[in-house]
Design a protein around this motif. Structure first.
Motif, PDB file in Angstrom:
ATOM      1  N   GLY A 111     103.325  48.570-102.484  1.00 17.81           N
ATOM      2  CA  GLY A 111     103.989  49.303-103.577  1.00 17.81           C
ATOM      3  C   GLY A 111     104.064  50.792-103.264  1.00 17.81           C
ATOM      4  O   GLY A 111     105.126  51.424-103.391  1.00 17.81           O
ATOM      5  N   ALA A 112     102.942  51.346-102.802  1.00 11.84           N
ATOM      6  CA  ALA A 112     102.900  52.784-102.496  1.00 11.84           C
ATOM      7  C   ALA A 112     103.879  53.118-101.370  1.00 11.84           C
ATOM      8  O   ALA A 112     104.452  54.209-101.339  1.00 11.84           O
ATOM      9  N   CYS A 113     104.080  52.183-100.467  1.00 12.93           N
ATOM     10  CA  CYS A 113     104.941  52.418 -99.304  1.00 12.93           C
ATOM     11  C   CYS A 113     106.401  52.633 -99.711  1.00 12.93           C
ATOM     12  O   CYS A 113     107.067  53.514 -99.190  1.00 12.93           O
ATOM     13  N   GLY A 157      91.978  42.200 -91.574  1.00 10.77           N
ATOM     14  CA  GLY A 157      92.483  42.595 -90.262  1.00 10.77           C
ATOM     15  C   GLY A 157      93.851  43.262 -90.268  1.00 10.77           C
ATOM     16  O   GLY A 157      94.279  43.814 -89.257  1.00 10.77           O
ATOM     17  N   TRP A 158      94.540  43.221 -91.401  1.00 11.26           N
ATOM     18  CA  TRP A 158      95.842  43.894 -91.494  1.00 11.26           C
ATOM     19  C   TRP A 158      95.680  45.422 -91.599  1.00 11.26           C
ATOM     20  O   TRP A 158      96.619  46.164 -91.314  1.00 11.26           O
ATOM     21  N   ILE A 159      94.495  45.877 -91.968  1.00  7.50           N
ATOM     22  CA  ILE A 159      94.331  47.321 -92.236  1.00  7.50           C
ATOM     23  C   ILE A 159      94.559  48.173 -90.960  1.00  7.50           C
ATOM     24  O   ILE A 159      95.344  49.118 -90.993  1.00  7.50           O
ATOM     25  N   PRO A 160      93.911  47.841 -89.833  1.00  5.86           N
ATOM     26  CA  PRO A 160      94.074  48.723 -88.662  1.00  5.86           C
ATOM     27  C   PRO A 160      95.474  48.718 -88.044  1.00  5.86           C
ATOM     28  O   PRO A 160      95.802  49.637 -87.311  1.00  5.86           O
ATOM     29  N   HIS A 161      96.271  47.708 -88.285  1.00  8.48           N
ATOM     30  CA  HIS A 161      97.583  47.650 -87.618  1.00  8.48           C
ATOM     31  C   HIS A 161      98.726  47.750 -88.636  1.00  8.48           C
ATOM     32  O   HIS A 161      99.496  48.696 -88.626  1.00  8.48           O
ATOM     33  N   TRP A 162      98.778  46.812 -89.574  1.00  9.92           N
ATOM     34  CA  TRP A 162      99.882  46.772 -90.549  1.00  9.92           C
ATOM     35  C   TRP A 162      99.820  47.981 -91.488  1.00  9.92           C
ATOM     36  O   TRP A 162     100.835  48.580 -91.790  1.00  9.92           O
ATOM     37  N   LEU A 163      98.603  48.310 -91.951  1.00  8.19           N
ATOM     38  CA  LEU A 163      98.519  49.443 -92.878  1.00  8.19           C
ATOM     39  C   LEU A 163      98.928  50.743 -92.188  1.00  8.19           C
ATOM     40  O   LEU A 163      99.588  51.592 -92.791  1.00  8.19           O
ATOM     41  N   LYS A 164      98.537  50.898 -90.924  1.00  7.82           N
ATOM     42  CA  LYS A 164      98.900  52.127 -90.191  1.00  7.82           C
ATOM     43  C   LYS A 164     100.428  52.268 -90.144  1.00  7.82           C
ATOM     44  O   LYS A 164     100.964  53.368 -90.271  1.00  7.82           O
ATOM     45  N   VAL A 165     101.114  51.139 -89.955  1.00  5.52           N
ATOM     46  CA  VAL A 165     102.581  51.176 -89.923  1.00  5.52           C
ATOM     47  C   VAL A 165     103.133  51.529 -91.313  1.00  5.52           C
ATOM     48  O   VAL A 165     104.039  52.350 -91.450  1.00  5.52           O
ATOM     49  N   MET A 166     102.531  50.931 -92.352  1.00  9.99           N
ATOM     50  CA  MET A 166     102.984  51.248 -93.722  1.00  9.99           C
ATOM     51  C   MET A 166     102.774  52.733 -94.016  1.00  9.99           C
ATOM     52  O   MET A 166     103.607  53.373 -94.655  1.00  9.99           O
ATOM     53  N   GLU A 167     101.645  53.265 -93.531  1.00  8.46           N
ATOM     54  CA  GLU A 167     101.377  54.692 -93.754  1.00  8.46           C
ATOM     55  C   GLU A 167     102.441  55.552 -93.070  1.00  8.46           C
ATOM     56  O   GLU A 167     102.914  56.535 -93.631  1.00  8.46           O
ATOM     57  N   GLN A 168     102.811  55.153 -91.864  1.00 11.25           N
ATOM     58  CA  GLN A 168     103.826  55.912 -91.113  1.00 11.25           C
ATOM     59  C   GLN A 168     105.189  55.841 -91.816  1.00 11.25           C
ATOM     60  O   GLN A 168     105.807  56.862 -92.104  1.00 11.25           O
ATOM     61  N   VAL A 169     105.612  54.617 -92.140  1.00  6.13           N
ATOM     62  CA  VAL A 169     106.949  54.447 -92.733  1.00  6.13           C
ATOM     63  C   VAL A 169     106.995  55.052 -94.145  1.00  6.13           C
ATOM     64  O   VAL A 169     107.973  55.693 -94.528  1.00  6.13           O
ATOM     65  N   GLY A 170     105.914  54.862 -94.898  1.00  2.00           N
ATOM     66  CA  GLY A 170     105.886  55.336 -96.288  1.00  2.00           C
ATOM     67  C   GLY A 170     105.451  56.790 -96.413  1.00  2.00           C
ATOM     68  O   GLY A 170     105.328  57.308 -97.531  1.00  2.00           O
TER      69      GLY A 170
END
Ligand SMILES: N[C@@H](CCC(=O)N[C@@H](CS)C(=O)NCC(=O)O)C(=O)O
Length: 224
Positions: A111-113, A157-170
């Motif tokens: 949602g934040a993304c 396990g999604w935090i180190p990879h998927w979340l990093k991408v969400m942080e970048q895009v969002g």
């Protein structure tokens, strides 16, 4: 159909956690990549309720919902590499935090993304509050499972990879090194494990996927 089959999507964090569990247990499996834009009759047959991946098909019996699948894998191949703790209270807590992370942290981050303006600020603040709860669960431990990775580590396990991408895009920061040092250290340790690293989807593909999803979600927002 082989004995163990995973119907999945290579960019999905829910599917990758299943591959990690099967690899840790040394279980051979076939992977059937599903086109989620054009779902196959096999997916609709095996997961008629949610029509989502992953589905684990074992001797032609389907199991859906990734956290349920993780438990099934752990119960069935219990000798090698136990994933859930032995103590019933610790098992219950691991399940609690896995559910919390999917429902509050992951959904909050998604949602934040895609949100914008004031709504985004609120969503970021609320997601960070959820991650603070996870930070407390790793105090005094290397992994959520203790000295070795376990069920909760795979679920997060999604935090180190998927979340990093969400942080970048969002264009946001949810797991900040200063505010959440333990969670950050865990991310670093978890992603270094060769078996974990080798099953991660390429970052660029994930960036493209998340960018497209953000565009789609924004196009559906009421003021667009
Ligand atoms: N709660 C489910 C979530 C699964 C899920 O959302 N899968 C996505 C891929 S990441 C999917 O199949 N989406 C297709 C759709 O929603 O139609 C789980 O843990 O297995």
């Amino acid at each position: 159909m082989g004995e163990v089959k995973v119907i999945g999507s290579t960019l999905s964090q829910f599917c990758t956690r299943i591959e990690w569990a099967l690899k840790l247990k040394g279980v051979e499996y076939e992977y059937r990549v599903e086109d989620l834009m054009n779902k196959s009759p096999i997916l609709l047959k095996y997961n008629p309720v949610h029509k989502k991946v992953p589905v684990l098909v074992h001797h032609d019996k389907p199991i859906a919902e990734s956290l349920v699948i993780l438990e099934y894998i752990d119960e069935l191949w219990k000798e090698k590499y136990p994933l859930l703790p032995e103590d019933p209270c610790e098992r219950a807590m691991a399940r609690f935090w896995a559910k919390f992370a999917d429902e509050q942290c992951l959904m909050g981050a998604i949602g934040a993304c895609w949100k914008e303006g004031e709504e985004k600020d609120k969503a970021v603040e609320s997601a960070i509050e959820s991650f603070v709860f996870l930070e407390k669960q790793i105090e005094g431990k290397k992994y959520f499972g203790g000295e070795e990775i376990g069920y909760l580590d795979l679920a997060l396990g999604w935090i180190p990879h998927w979340l990093k991408v969400m942080e970048q895009v969002g264009e946001m920061k949810l797991v900040d090194g200063e505010k959440l040092p333990l969670l950050n250290e865990w991310c670093h340790n978890f992603i270094q494990i060769p078996l974990i690293k080798e099953s991660l989807p390429p970052r660029e593909k994930l960036v493209n996927y998340v960018t497209a999803s953000v565009g789609y979600m924004r196009s559906l927002a009421p003021n667009n």
